[in-house]
Write a protein that holds these residues in place. Sequence first.
Motif, short mmCIF file in Angstrom:
data_model
loop_
_atom_site.label_atom_id
_atom_site.label_comp_id
_atom_site.label_asym_id
_atom_site.label_seq_id
_atom_site.Cartn_x
_atom_site.Cartn_y
_atom_site.Cartn_z
N VAL A 112 0.92 -1.14 0.07
CA VAL A 112 0.04 -0.05 0.17
C VAL A 112 0.80 1.17 -0.02
O VAL A 112 0.67 2.21 -0.59
CB VAL A 112 -0.89 0.12 1.50
CG1 VAL A 112 -1.76 1.50 1.37
CG2 VAL A 112 -1.97 -1.10 1.02
N ALA A 113 1.92 1.22 0.77
CA ALA A 113 2.68 2.19 0.80
C ALA A 113 3.45 2.72 -0.36
O ALA A 113 3.77 3.89 -0.77
CB ALA A 113 3.91 2.39 1.86
N LYS A 114 3.55 1.60 -1.46
CA LYS A 114 4.17 1.88 -2.60
C LYS A 114 3.07 2.19 -3.98
O LYS A 114 3.36 2.42 -4.79
CB LYS A 114 4.99 0.64 -3.15
CG LYS A 114 6.17 0.07 -2.19
CD LYS A 114 6.57 -1.10 -2.86
CE LYS A 114 7.89 -1.70 -2.13
NZ LYS A 114 8.17 -3.01 -2.57
N GLY A 115 2.02 2.39 -3.35
CA GLY A 115 0.96 2.85 -4.14
C GLY A 115 0.15 1.77 -4.72
O GLY A 115 -0.65 1.89 -5.56
N ILE A 116 0.27 0.43 -4.44
CA ILE A 116 -0.40 -0.77 -4.83
C ILE A 116 -1.36 -0.83 -3.86
O ILE A 116 -1.63 -0.79 -2.63
CB ILE A 116 0.49 -2.00 -4.75
CG1 ILE A 116 2.03 -1.78 -5.41
CG2 ILE A 116 -0.23 -3.11 -5.27
CD1 ILE A 116 2.92 -2.79 -5.43
N LYS A 117 -2.74 -0.96 -4.67
CA LYS A 117 -4.08 -1.53 -3.93
C LYS A 117 -3.67 -2.61 -3.04
O LYS A 117 -3.46 -3.68 -3.41
CB LYS A 117 -5.06 -1.69 -5.02
CG LYS A 117 -6.56 -1.80 -4.32
CD LYS A 117 -7.51 -1.87 -5.28
CE LYS A 117 -8.81 -1.94 -4.95
NZ LYS A 117 -9.97 -2.13 -5.90
N ALA A 118 -4.40 -2.40 -1.70
CA ALA A 118 -4.66 -3.58 -0.75
C ALA A 118 -5.20 -4.88 -1.51
O ALA A 118 -6.34 -4.55 -2.18
CB ALA A 118 -5.29 -3.16 0.47
#
Length: 301
Positions: A112-118
């Motif tokens: 999530v921190a990398k911008g990837i959806k949970a």
Amino acid sequence: MHIHWYPGHMAKAQRMIRGQLDLIDVVIELVDARIPLSSANPVIAELIETKPRVVALNKSDLAEPARTAEWLNYFRNRGLTAVTLDAASGKGTKELTGRVEQEANEKIAKLVAKGIKARAVRAMILGIPNVGKSSLINRLLGTATAKTGDRPGVTRGQQWIKVGKNLELLDTPGVLWPKMDDQEVAFKLAVTGAIKDDIFDMEKVILKLLGVLRESYSDRLVERYKLTQQLPEDTVELLAAIGAKRGCLRSGGVIDYEKAGRIVLTDFRTGKLGQFTLDRPEQMVTSEANPVPTNDNMSLV
């Protein structure tokens, strides 16, 4: 003594597991609560390397509660997440899934921190044959989607299975190590049904089981089979006494030892003789120091 039971599908399973590890967040290792040491395949630890792992002590309803508590402490004291489970009834499944999700929290947070959806947590279920993997999946789903059976080696392929919104499970075939040099381990796997009945000496296993029961659980034998308090020291004589009480007789009044032995083995496996834990945590310490202790006094095959 070497029990050779490593069919091709097991070698294939190891390759499949290695090929899927990059997709996995958490590994669920199922062990038999009656034999947590003997049913903990050392190959699994090598395969999963540093992946987070949750140890689930399945069939806990058949194990001695006090001993199970000792095993939970053993695993937890070594930094492993461990839970008790009875996949057949569903007891413990909610705690298991919760623990699995907790183990994956850090990885999901990084995504999530990398911008990837949970996304849902991806877990792989591993264990030796007949330890209850398919039964666990069926319980989690509330359906019989995954094939189950009462003998080792039912599951052959892999399947992804969605469990709720937050968990995806990858089922795999049971993985047994190529050979077992420890006669005690071989005995415990045989007597609990992890090894197919037709590849070991059934008579020797049953007589050894009777020896264990006579030594430590004689009261259960007396109660179950209506025997006298003074049990025969010779296990063959003990089996004959059980056979006589259960009407296991052939023509001429001869004891049918095979039938009597099957009764004892079935009673042990199904819990009709009570709860048993054949492994002790202190044995694990010995095993860690000497991973493959040998004993050639009894050959099971």
